[in-house]
Design an enzyme around this catalytic site. Structure first.
Site, short mmCIF file in Angstrom:
data_model
loop_
_atom_site.label_atom_id
_atom_site.label_comp_id
_atom_site.label_asym_id
_atom_site.label_seq_id
_atom_site.Cartn_x
_atom_site.Cartn_y
_atom_site.Cartn_z
N HIS A 1 22.21 0.22 55.89
CA HIS A 1 22.50 -0.61 55.17
C HIS A 1 21.21 0.06 53.43
O HIS A 1 21.77 0.50 52.52
CB HIS A 1 22.05 -2.56 54.81
CG HIS A 1 22.03 -2.35 53.35
ND1 HIS A 1 22.72 -3.47 52.89
CD2 HIS A 1 21.00 -2.81 52.34
CE1 HIS A 1 22.23 -4.41 51.85
NE2 HIS A 1 21.45 -3.41 51.35
N GLU A 2 20.25 0.05 53.93
CA GLU A 2 18.93 0.99 53.62
C GLU A 2 19.41 2.26 53.28
O GLU A 2 18.75 2.94 52.11
CB GLU A 2 17.48 0.59 54.07
CG GLU A 2 17.13 -0.79 53.79
CD GLU A 2 17.61 -1.55 52.47
OE1 GLU A 2 17.65 -0.67 51.41
OE2 GLU A 2 17.44 -2.73 52.65
N HIS B 1 21.63 3.25 50.76
CA HIS B 1 21.05 3.16 49.56
C HIS B 1 20.30 4.75 48.91
O HIS B 1 20.79 4.95 47.80
CB HIS B 1 20.40 2.17 49.34
CG HIS B 1 20.27 0.87 49.26
ND1 HIS B 1 21.28 0.25 47.79
CD2 HIS B 1 20.52 -0.34 50.23
CE1 HIS B 1 21.41 -0.84 48.04
NE2 HIS B 1 21.18 -1.58 49.09
#
Length: 170
Positions: free
Chosen positions: A78-79, A82
């Protein structure tokens, strides 16, 4: 702030996932993005944050230890997504179509915006607020913003402004 001690096996699992997903992204996107820095300085109920300009991922050490494999499988990609979206598309909506595309089509991970981990062990003091239909627990930061008159919060269900329940705070 001191960096919390993370068991070496947990750190190795985080880095293995990060490197695998980064390699997968580099192959798919035909790029050569470098490995981001990883720190364990995220606090509170937030599982992780991506620091775009620093090319860094900050992870919550308590939530990592309490939810090991699920945390690694969901939060690390998820990170990373980004950071990859920022590198490829610049500043766009944090969980917009580019991020969803990166998660699902490049990293092959379901695009979930929020985690479902229990946060009792990391949650700070909360303050009870009421509306017409239910109780709400606000963090100290949100409570202080209400006290200073900077904002007011509304219930998503009934739309009424939340009122501080002074009786429950005594």
């Amino acid at each position: 702030m001191n960096t919390p001690r993370i068991p070496i096996a947990s750190h190795q699992a985080v880095m293995r996932c990060l490197r695998d997903k980064l390699q997968q992204a580099n192959l798919t996107l035909q790029t050569d993005y470098t490995e981001p820095a990883v720190s364990y300085q995220q606090r509170g109920a937030t599982a992780g944050t991506a620091w775009l300009q620093h090319w860094e991922i900050r992870l919550n050490p308590v939530l990592l230890q309490e939810n090991q494999q699920t945390f690694i499988d969901e939060v690390v990609p998820h990170e990373l997504a980004h950071l990859l979206v920022y590198a490829r598309f610049g500043r766009v909506a944090p969980h917009g179509k580019e991020w969803r595309w990166m998660m699902e089509n490049v990293l092959h991970v379901p695009a979930k915006r929020t985690h479902r981990f229990a946060v009792q062990s990391v949650q700070g003091k909360t303050f009870t607020y009421l509306c017409d239909c239910q109780r709400h627990e606000l963090t100290i930061r949100r409570h202080n913003r209400v006290l200073r008159g900077e904002t007011e919060y509304r219930c998503r269900r009934c739309g009424k402004t939340l009122r501080h329940d002074v009786k429950s705070s005594i």
